[in-house]
Design a protein around this motif. Structure first.
Motif, PDB file in Angstrom:
ATOM      1  N   ILE A  58       0.938  -1.327   0.157  1.00  0.00           N
ATOM      2  CA  ILE A  58       0.061   0.074  -0.244  1.00  0.00           C
ATOM      3  C   ILE A  58       1.008   1.210   0.011  1.00  0.00           C
ATOM      4  CG2 ILE A  58      -1.437   1.332   1.362  1.00  0.00           C
ATOM      5  CD1 ILE A  58      -2.825  -1.383   0.241  1.00  0.00           C
ATOM      6  N   ARG A  59       1.958   1.382   0.859  1.00  0.00           N
ATOM      7  CA  ARG A  59       2.892   2.498   0.667  1.00  0.00           C
ATOM      8  C   ARG A  59       3.389   2.628  -0.497  1.00  0.00           C
ATOM      9  NH1 ARG A  59       8.104   2.163   4.196  1.00  0.00           N
ATOM     10  NH2 ARG A  59       9.073   1.943   1.874  1.00  0.00           N
ATOM     11  N   TYR A  60       3.866   1.721  -1.125  1.00  0.00           N
ATOM     12  CA  TYR A  60       4.623   1.582  -2.466  1.00  0.00           C
ATOM     13  C   TYR A  60       3.427   2.279  -3.562  1.00  0.00           C
ATOM     14  CZ  TYR A  60       7.421   0.659  -6.558  1.00  0.00           C
ATOM     15  OH  TYR A  60       8.215   0.657  -7.608  1.00  0.00           O
ATOM     16  N   ILE A  61       2.443   1.828  -3.447  1.00  0.00           N
ATOM     17  CA  ILE A  61       1.299   2.322  -4.427  1.00  0.00           C
ATOM     18  C   ILE A  61       1.030   3.768  -4.122  1.00  0.00           C
ATOM     19  CG2 ILE A  61      -1.108   2.345  -5.152  1.00  0.00           C
ATOM     20  CD1 ILE A  61      -0.998  -0.807  -4.650  1.00  0.00           C
TER      21      ILE A  61
ATOM     22  N   ILE B 165       2.154   9.517  -6.041  1.00  0.00           N
ATOM     23  CA  ILE B 165       2.835  10.870  -5.793  1.00  0.00           C
ATOM     24  C   ILE B 165       3.946  11.129  -6.608  1.00  0.00           C
ATOM     25  CG2 ILE B 165       4.430  12.244  -4.145  1.00  0.00           C
ATOM     26  CD1 ILE B 165       2.876  10.636  -1.858  1.00  0.00           C
ATOM     27  N   ILE B 166       4.826  10.000  -6.779  1.00  0.00           N
ATOM     28  CA  ILE B 166       5.995  10.274  -7.756  1.00  0.00           C
ATOM     29  C   ILE B 166       5.460  10.509  -9.121  1.00  0.00           C
ATOM     30  CG2 ILE B 166       7.762   9.048  -8.976  1.00  0.00           C
ATOM     31  CD1 ILE B 166       8.055   7.141  -6.387  1.00  0.00           C
TER      32      ILE B 166
ATOM     33  N   ASP C 278      13.477   6.898   0.786  1.00  0.00           N
ATOM     34  CA  ASP C 278      14.044   6.391   1.996  1.00  0.00           C
ATOM     35  C   ASP C 278      14.374   7.419   2.975  1.00  0.00           C
ATOM     36  OD1 ASP C 278      13.598   3.758   1.639  1.00  0.00           O
ATOM     37  OD2 ASP C 278      15.360   3.593   0.212  1.00  0.00           O
ATOM     38  N   TYR C 279      13.532   8.465   2.861  1.00  0.00           N
ATOM     39  CA  TYR C 279      13.567   9.627   3.968  1.00  0.00           C
ATOM     40  C   TYR C 279      12.798   9.045   5.173  1.00  0.00           C
ATOM     41  CZ  TYR C 279      12.797  13.808   6.721  1.00  0.00           C
ATOM     42  OH  TYR C 279      12.939  14.899   7.721  1.00  0.00           O
ATOM     43  N   ARG C 280      13.773   8.503   6.175  1.00  0.00           N
ATOM     44  CA  ARG C 280      12.925   7.771   7.187  1.00  0.00           C
ATOM     45  C   ARG C 280      12.744   8.719   8.249  1.00  0.00           C
ATOM     46  NH1 ARG C 280      11.769   2.713   5.803  1.00  0.00           N
ATOM     47  NH2 ARG C 280      13.093   1.848   4.081  1.00  0.00           N
TER      48      ARG C 280
ATOM     49  N   PRO D 118       5.495  13.932   2.345  1.00  0.00           N
ATOM     50  CA  PRO D 118       4.343  13.358   2.132  1.00  0.00           C
ATOM     51  C   PRO D 118       3.897  12.249   3.345  1.00  0.00           C
ATOM     52  CG  PRO D 118       5.088  13.511  -0.172  1.00  0.00           C
ATOM     53  CD  PRO D 118       6.144  13.627   0.754  1.00  0.00           C
ATOM     54  N   GLN D 119       2.956  12.452   3.840  1.00  0.00           N
ATOM     55  CA  GLN D 119       2.493  11.642   5.041  1.00  0.00           C
ATOM     56  C   GLN D 119       2.597  10.040   4.738  1.00  0.00           C
ATOM     57  OE1 GLN D 119      -0.923  13.136   7.141  1.00  0.00           O
ATOM     58  NE2 GLN D 119       0.403  14.340   8.246  1.00  0.00           N
TER      59      GLN D 119
END
Length: 181
Positions: A8-11, A16-17, A139-141, A167-168
């Motif tokens: 879900i996060r990748y989608i 956004i990308i 990978d801004y963590r 982005p959240q």
């Protein structure tokens, strides 16, 4: 071809990308393509843009915690796409000025502080001296789970001159670079 499982996060991140790539008419540079999952999405969604994907199959240049991402075949899932230009070169020493009409950089290569800095500063310099555009960093963590990772440290300490969008529920950091007048 291996089945690709998208989280879900990748989608969410891909949407956004995709929206930022859509804001410009220029080509795309992806630094750190590994097997080419994101490369394939960019190439198949933007057939009118060239996707320059830069990764290095030579001597490992990444931190030990990331060494498993060193590809033997760069962008193997996308290398067949007619608008993908695979570049097997160390991104820190590559001459980006040889690329045509780039307006988006997606940086997901060497995640060490020094690696992120080298890639990002070269991208900024290219965009400032050409048409401007966007830099999207992966990978801004927000946690310290990976102490070797320098994306967050670099962004937070050295990019104050830019408005950084984070982005959240993603690990993206995004900013616009204007052409130097």
């Amino acid at each position: 071809m291996q089945k690709i499982n998208f989280t879900i996060r990748y989608i969410r991140e891909w949407n956004i990308i995709k929206s930022y790539i859509s804001l410009t008419n220029g080509n795309i540079v992806e630094i750190g393509s590994n097997k080419g999952h994101t490369t394939l999405l960019m190439a198949s969604n933007f057939l009118n843009k060239t996707v320059y994907t830069i990764d290095y199959s030579g001597t490992i240049t990444m931190p030990n915690g990331q060494a498993h991402e060193q590809p033997s075949i760069i962008a193997e899932y996308a290398e067949f796409m007619p608008n993908v230009n695979v570049i097997d070169h160390d991104s820190h020493t590559f001459n980006y000025h040889s690329l045509l009409n780039v307006t988006t950089f997606f940086i997901d290569g060497d995640h060490s502080y020094e690696g992120v800095k080298a890639d990002t500063e070269k991208a900024i310099e290219y965009l400032e001296s050409h048409n401007g555009g966007y830099i999207l960093m992966h990978d801004y963590r927000l946690d310290n789970k990976y102490p070797w990772m320098g994306v967050r440290k670099y962004v937070d300490s050295e990019l104050a001159r830019f408005t950084i969008i984070k982005p959240q529920r993603t690990v993206l950091a995004i900013f616009e670079v204007k052409t130097r007048k």
